[in-house]
Scaffold this active site. Structure first.
Site, PDB file in Angstrom:
ATOM      1  N   GLN A 103       0.841  -1.201   0.000  1.00 20.54           N
ATOM      2  CA  GLN A 103       0.000   0.000   0.000  1.00 20.54           C
ATOM      3  C   GLN A 103       0.874   1.248   0.000  1.00 20.54           C
ATOM      4  O   GLN A 103       0.361   2.354  -0.099  1.00 20.54           O
ATOM      5  CB  GLN A 103      -0.888   0.002   1.257  1.00 20.54           C
ATOM      6  CG  GLN A 103      -1.846  -1.167   1.340  1.00 20.54           C
ATOM      7  CD  GLN A 103      -2.549  -1.226   2.691  1.00 20.54           C
ATOM      8  OE1 GLN A 103      -2.009  -1.693   3.684  1.00 20.54           O
ATOM      9  NE2 GLN A 103      -3.765  -0.739   2.722  1.00 20.54           N
ATOM     10  N   ASP A 106       6.236   4.588  -1.658  1.00 16.64           N
ATOM     11  CA  ASP A 106       7.618   5.066  -1.546  1.00 16.64           C
ATOM     12  C   ASP A 106       8.633   4.278  -2.366  1.00 16.64           C
ATOM     13  O   ASP A 106       9.804   4.669  -2.451  1.00 16.64           O
ATOM     14  CB  ASP A 106       8.041   5.092  -0.072  1.00 16.64           C
ATOM     15  CG  ASP A 106       7.798   3.753   0.646  1.00 16.64           C
ATOM     16  OD1 ASP A 106       7.980   2.690   0.016  1.00 16.64           O
ATOM     17  OD2 ASP A 106       7.436   3.783   1.838  1.00 16.64           O
ATOM     18  N   HIS A 121      -1.271   1.376  -4.521  1.00 15.38           N
ATOM     19  CA  HIS A 121      -1.643   2.791  -4.573  1.00 15.38           C
ATOM     20  C   HIS A 121      -0.706   3.620  -5.442  1.00 15.38           C
ATOM     21  O   HIS A 121      -0.692   4.841  -5.353  1.00 15.38           O
ATOM     22  CB  HIS A 121      -1.704   3.367  -3.156  1.00 15.38           C
ATOM     23  CG  HIS A 121      -2.770   2.726  -2.307  1.00 15.38           C
ATOM     24  ND1 HIS A 121      -2.756   2.722  -0.933  1.00 15.38           N
ATOM     25  CD2 HIS A 121      -3.884   2.026  -2.662  1.00 15.38           C
ATOM     26  CE1 HIS A 121      -3.823   2.078  -0.486  1.00 15.38           C
ATOM     27  NE2 HIS A 121      -4.511   1.636  -1.511  1.00 15.38           N
ATOM     28  N   CYS A 129       0.307  12.708 -16.699  1.00 16.20           N
ATOM     29  CA  CYS A 129      -0.525  13.796 -17.228  1.00 16.20           C
ATOM     30  C   CYS A 129      -1.960  13.284 -17.337  1.00 16.20           C
ATOM     31  O   CYS A 129      -2.207  12.265 -17.986  1.00 16.20           O
ATOM     32  CB  CYS A 129      -0.029  14.250 -18.606  1.00 16.20           C
ATOM     33  SG  CYS A 129      -1.186  15.382 -19.426  1.00 16.20           S
ATOM     34  N   GLY A 221       2.951  -4.347   8.824  1.00 18.39           N
ATOM     35  CA  GLY A 221       2.907  -2.909   9.065  1.00 18.39           C
ATOM     36  C   GLY A 221       1.707  -2.201   8.484  1.00 18.39           C
ATOM     37  O   GLY A 221       1.820  -1.086   7.987  1.00 18.39           O
ATOM     38  N   SER A 222       0.563  -2.839   8.538  1.00 21.51           N
ATOM     39  CA  SER A 222      -0.661  -2.158   8.114  1.00 21.51           C
ATOM     40  C   SER A 222      -1.718  -2.323   9.192  1.00 21.51           C
ATOM     41  O   SER A 222      -1.917  -3.417   9.708  1.00 21.51           O
ATOM     42  CB  SER A 222      -1.192  -2.721   6.793  1.00 21.51           C
ATOM     43  OG  SER A 222      -2.440  -2.106   6.478  1.00 21.51           O
ATOM     44  N   SER A 223      -2.382  -1.231   9.526  1.00 24.80           N
ATOM     45  CA  SER A 223      -3.467  -1.307  10.498  1.00 24.80           C
ATOM     46  C   SER A 223      -4.758  -1.764   9.820  1.00 24.80           C
ATOM     47  O   SER A 223      -5.767  -1.951  10.477  1.00 24.80           O
ATOM     48  CB  SER A 223      -3.664   0.051  11.160  1.00 24.80           C
ATOM     49  OG  SER A 223      -3.851   1.046  10.171  1.00 24.80           O
ATOM     50  N   LEU A 265       8.714  -4.117  13.508  1.00 27.13           N
ATOM     51  CA  LEU A 265       9.047  -4.887  12.304  1.00 27.13           C
ATOM     52  C   LEU A 265      10.557  -4.957  12.087  1.00 27.13           C
ATOM     53  O   LEU A 265      11.067  -5.944  11.573  1.00 27.13           O
ATOM     54  CB  LEU A 265       8.361  -4.277  11.077  1.00 27.13           C
ATOM     55  CG  LEU A 265       6.897  -4.692  10.902  1.00 27.13           C
ATOM     56  CD1 LEU A 265       5.987  -3.955  11.865  1.00 27.13           C
ATOM     57  CD2 LEU A 265       6.444  -4.476   9.473  1.00 27.13           C
TER      58      LEU A 265
HETATM   59 ZN   LIG Z   1      -0.038  15.817 -21.370  1.00 28.49          ZN
END
Ligand SMILES: [Zn+2]
Length: 292
Positions: A103, A106, A121, A129, A221-223, A265
């Site tokens: 999720q 980074d 995500h 664009c 590491g996800s709630s 973790l």
């Molecule tokens: Zn464009």
């Protein structure tokens, strides 16, 4: 033997059989300096997250987003994978992890050496664009934003997981947003799923397919606060696939878990990898596979 050691033993039993699909969240990246605003050590988000509707429909909101994000990117770009990310990559190398769904936006799983990561995500280091679909690197956009804002010397405050920071109105007012250079006028947006936006259906389907083939779903590491991730836990539970959750603090998936490990973790995952990935590397024949 302390309680964390006992939990690591239980984890070793579960994970060493392989067929693991990982679902990771912000808690895995906190030790890389990216705060988990929902986790126990996280700072509360000071303003509501940008929605897709505000970003696309409100020029001022969009300017505020890019001004904050321009500062936040300095910090995000400096974030490095931590021992937890590296442990996941080692377990994957050892053939115990079949797939990694994250999720997080980074890119740190991939930076740590994991392959084929499904970024539920999206990624903050890619910009798209909204008119012509052209995709550029955040680095390229960063260069253009610096050129458009040579005197923008805002100080970074607390950074949220999406690279957002606090700036006052005067700082925001002086910020110049840039558009797509390919089509000339297109609105640029980080290639991440904003609040109020849905994850592309094909990506969700791919994640469901991975989860359905898993022998074990390992949440790191996800709630599991948002349905975007929790639905995979629900699917696994429905199919009788065991769910193991490693997270600091309780999660909204705990009721479905065969095992929950409430511990840092950065301690649990390297210990797990030392116990089983190290051993597997010593005895297995490593067959090179084609990249991709
Ligand atoms: Zn464009």
């Amino acid at each position: 033997m302390d309680i964390v050691t006992e939990m690591i033993d239980a984890l070793v039993d579960r994970v060493s059989a392989g067929g693991v699909v990982v679902l990771s969240g912000a808690g895995l990246s906190t030790e890389s300096g990216i705060p988990d605003y929902r986790g126990p050590s996280g700072v509360a988000r000071r303003h509501t997250p940008m929605t897709y509707q505000a970003f696309t429909g409100d020029r001022l909101a969009r300017r505020r987003y890019w001004a904050r994000s321009h500062v936040g990117w300095r910090l995000m770009a400096r974030a490095w994978p931590n021992d937890g990310h590296r442990a996941v990559a080692r377990l994957q190398d050892a053939g115990l992890i079949d797939a990694v769904i994250t999720q997080n936006v980074d890119g740190l799983h991939t930076a740590a050496g994991s392959s084929g990561v499904v970024e539920l995500h999206g990624r903050l280091d890619v910009v798209v664009c909204l008119d012509c679909g052209n995709r550029i690197s955040r680095e390229e956009l960063d260069q253009r934003l610096r050129e458009a804002n040579p005197d923008f010397a805002a100080r970074a405050g607390a950074v949220n997981p999406d690279g957002d920071v606090e700036l006052d109105d005067a700082q925001v007012a002086g910020f110049h947003v840039v558009d797509c250079t390919l089509c000339g006028t297109g609105m640029l947006k980080p290639d991440v799923v904003f609040f109020g936006e849905t994850v592309p259906a094909a990506r969700v389907a791919r994640c469901f397919a991975l989860v359905e083939q898993a022998r074990l779903l390992l949440v790191l590491g996800s709630s599991l606060t948002v349905m975007s991730g929790r639905r995979f836990v629900l699917r696994a539970a429905k199919l009788g696939i065991p769910v193991v959750i490693v997270n600091q603090g309780s999660t909204r998936g705990d009721a479905y878990a065969a095992l929950t490990v409430d511990a840092p973790l950065g301690r649990v995952l390297p210990a797990l990898a030392d116990r089983i990935a190290g051993a597997a590397q010593g005895v297995s024949v490593v067959t090179p596979v084609a990249a991709g």
